[in-house]
Design a protein around this motif. Structure first.
Motif, PDB file in Angstrom:
ATOM      1  N   PRO A 188      -0.712  35.124  33.108  1.00  0.00           N
ATOM      2  CA  PRO A 188      -1.978  35.875  33.046  1.00  0.00           C
ATOM      3  C   PRO A 188      -1.713  37.362  32.815  1.00  0.00           C
ATOM      4  CG  PRO A 188      -1.941  34.394  34.931  1.00  0.00           C
ATOM      5  CD  PRO A 188      -0.545  34.420  34.377  1.00  0.00           C
ATOM      6  N   HIS A 204      -4.354  26.408  33.439  1.00  0.00           N
ATOM      7  CA  HIS A 204      -4.365  27.867  33.471  1.00  0.00           C
ATOM      8  C   HIS A 204      -5.184  28.358  34.660  1.00  0.00           C
ATOM      9  CE1 HIS A 204      -2.528  28.430  29.489  1.00  0.00           C
ATOM     10  NE2 HIS A 204      -3.227  27.369  29.112  1.00  0.00           N
ATOM     11  N   THR A 262      -7.778  33.725  33.861  1.00  0.00           N
ATOM     12  CA  THR A 262      -7.486  33.955  32.447  1.00  0.00           C
ATOM     13  C   THR A 262      -8.686  33.723  31.546  1.00  0.00           C
ATOM     14  OG1 THR A 262      -6.754  31.660  32.107  1.00  0.00           O
ATOM     15  CG2 THR A 262      -5.094  33.261  32.821  1.00  0.00           C
TER      16      THR A 262
END
Length: 340
Positions: A192, A131, A135
């Motif tokens: 996101p 990720h 985020t």
């Protein structure tokens, strides 16, 4: 707000440069930009030399490595971080040599360094799970704090080497994507979210306040978030004039009304079919201040001239010509040339 000591009525570069020779690049930049030269980035050298790679050389206690999709936070410094630090050292050695040759050491001549902003950095760097760091609130905070500490150390190193004051340009080309929530995720369902503007502003403000040097907040993307940049605490705002839309004009006017100067990207970043003269290059800036109702002396009192963005994609000949054109245009503004 940081005291505004960015020079106006002069020219500078945005940051990136073609090729892989730091000594040649430093000599050209110091020679062609006598009033505000800058430490170049040479992304053509590969991993560790681009905008995020430069950040990898500066981050404190937060090493970066690479994954199959880009840069990723690592447990310990690896080859990418070591390469980035080595390349930065070579760039600084080259600038120090050019500075000595030009007789600038110990003068009041400022020099500019560039660093990717915390929001763009967090949008480009992955966490262990893939990720984006953006985020994770904790990761975003840690990146911002590490970056600010690294930039402070960088400034002290450059000042020690050159004996001259250092100004900082923070590049946020990804800021619009961060605010719009248009970044891709590890899957369609995990993209996101858009970062609320107050949160983005707080992160950018914290880094600018922590740096302890005058900051130029630069965004050469289309539809730059001018209101956020104006409130960030930066001493100057930088934009690509060709990327501005009619809807951006009020934001530009508010920046000038707030007393902030502008770094205007006015010189093409790739060689045009016909080399433009200074009148051609001046036209967008003259039109801008005329439409906003500001006197044309604003171009002397409130404007720093730059290429539209970085020059890494330009050839060697045009890169040098672009800096020369920027300096010629700044002199035309300063001399009160007629533009009609």
């Amino acid at each position: 707000m940081t005291e505004n000591v960015f020079p106006v009525g002069v020219a500078t570069g945005v940051g990136s440069w073609p090729g892989d020779d730091p000594r040649e690049a430093a000599a050209i930049v110091v020679g062609e930009l006598p009033q505000l030269p800058h430490l170049v980035e040479l992304p053509g050298r590969g991993l560790g030399a681009d905008m995020i790679g430069r950040a990898a050389a500066l981050l404190v206690d937060l090493p970066l490595d690479t994954s199959t999709t880009g840069y990723r936070v690592a447990q310990r410094p690896g080859p990418v971080t070591r390469t980035a630090r080595d390349l930065l050292t070579r760039d600084l050695d080259a600038l120090e040599e050019a500075w000595e040759v030009a007789g600038r050491r110990g003068t009041d001549q400022p020099v500019k360094v560039q660093v990717v902003g915390p929001l763009t950095l967090a949008s480009r760097v992955e966490l262990v799970g893939g990720h984006r760091a953006l985020t994770d609130h904790g990761a975003l905070r840690d990146l911002a704090e590490s970056l600010a500490e690294g930039v402070r150390t960088h400034i002290a190193d450059v000042e020690r080497r050159l004996g001259s004051p250092v100004l900082v340009q923070i590049d946020e080309p990804g800021l619009r994507e961060v605010l719009d929530g248009s970044l891709s995720g590890v899957s369609i369902l995990q993209a996101p979210r858009a970062l609320p503007e107050p949160e983005a502003l707080a992160v950018l403000q914290s880094v600018i306040e922590s740096i302890g040097a005058p900051v130029l907040a630069h965004c050469c993307a289309a539809s730059p978030p001018l209101d956020l940049l104006r409130r960030s605490g930066a001493a100057m705002i930088g934009v690509d004039v060709t990327a501005l839309k009619a809807s951006d004009l009020d934001g530009v006017g508010e920046i000038l009304e707030a007393g902030l100067p502008l770094a205007l990207g006015l010189v093409p970043t790739s060689a045009p079919e016909r080399v433009p003269g200074w009148r051609d290059l001046a036209r967008p800036a003259v039109t801008l201040v005329d439409r906003l109702g500001f006197p044309r002396r604003t171009l002397v009192e409130k404007v720093l001239v730059t290429p539209a963005c970085g020059l890494t994609g330009a050839g060697a000949d045009w890169s040098r010509r672009a800096l020369r054109s920027a300096s010629e245009l700044a002199r035309a503004f300063a001399d009160g040339a007629e533009f009609d």
